[in-house]
Design an enzyme around this catalytic site. Sequence first.
Site, mmCIF file in Angstrom:
data_model
loop_
_atom_site.group_PDB
_atom_site.id
_atom_site.type_symbol
_atom_site.label_atom_id
_atom_site.label_comp_id
_atom_site.label_asym_id
_atom_site.label_seq_id
_atom_site.Cartn_x
_atom_site.Cartn_y
_atom_site.Cartn_z
ATOM 1 N N SER A 86 -10.510 -26.673 -74.020
ATOM 2 C CA SER A 86 -9.254 -27.428 -73.984
ATOM 3 C C SER A 86 -8.956 -28.008 -75.360
ATOM 4 O O SER A 86 -8.859 -27.266 -76.339
ATOM 5 C CB SER A 86 -9.320 -28.498 -72.895
ATOM 6 O OG SER A 86 -8.080 -29.135 -72.735
ATOM 7 N N HIS A 190 -3.096 -28.091 -68.412
ATOM 8 C CA HIS A 190 -3.204 -26.630 -68.310
ATOM 9 C C HIS A 190 -2.537 -26.093 -67.046
ATOM 10 O O HIS A 190 -3.024 -25.155 -66.427
ATOM 11 C CB HIS A 190 -4.675 -26.200 -68.391
ATOM 12 C CG HIS A 190 -5.355 -26.706 -69.622
ATOM 13 N ND1 HIS A 190 -5.009 -26.269 -70.883
ATOM 14 C CD2 HIS A 190 -6.309 -27.656 -69.798
ATOM 15 C CE1 HIS A 190 -5.738 -26.921 -71.776
ATOM 16 N NE2 HIS A 190 -6.527 -27.773 -71.141
#
Length: 305
Positions: A86, A190
């Site tokens: 991430s 996400h």
Amino acid sequence: MLVLVAPGQGAQTPGFLTPWLELPGAADRVTAWSDAIGLDLVHYGTQADADAIRDTAVAQPLLVAAGILSAAALGDVAPDAVAGHSVGEITAAAFAGVLGDTAALTLVRKRGVAMAEAAAITETGMSALLGGDPEVSVAHLEKLGLTPANVNGAGQIVAAGTMEQLAALNEDKPEGVRKVVPLKVAGAFHTRHMAPAVDRLAEAAKALAPADPKVVYVSNKDGRTVASGAEIVERLVGQVANPVRWDLCMETFKELGVTALVEVCPGGTLTGLAKRALPGVKTLALKTPDDLEAARDLIAEHANA
């Protein structure tokens, strides 16, 4: 083959930066970064409580700063490959020379603010599923309207969506899942809920002048290695609203022949996954400066081998 990896949001804990700032020059360096991005990283990394550093706009630059600082403390280390989970991908881009340290922190500050604003539109969150079959879990999540936002491998998937959808997941776990653990994040990262942040980040990325990576860069979009700095930045932008495929990154580590993995501060999450998914690969997590000597020994051992 040595891979240097950087953790994502949720790895931060109150005061975790304190011992790192005692290293020579570290406090001055972090203060300069703080001035550059308009955020007091020293305060948030040493004195702020858990709620304060849970704020996406704070957590993300704090993690990237800690990752860059702890990697520098290793000394003249040249990993064969880098990757990040991430927001850790921005840290990895700095490791690889794609972005300078200040450019990386400026980008992640804008990323954190944009994602925090996107998260404020709808109350959302993320929860980790422990155990179960990935295919069964993904199908179940989709039935509940949730997104498998992080497919981490080693039997772990992170679901993301509205708080109502996550509450339904708690009551109706996929077959084989032992536990559902809420994560200390402030939104459904996400996923489609982050779409507004993508446009903001794309605009910010126009000011960057990325270089091609000096080492192998593994992208968590699909586990592919990427040799173009421009493409890496493009992936960093789109990644905000797309799932993290750390499972595919670890598959690529296998294919590359990785033999050692070092996770920068605040390490622990990715080494835990690697221990289960990459048997035979030596791992080490940088949690405090006390871990530096062991990390250097591992790196030296790897270099000699």
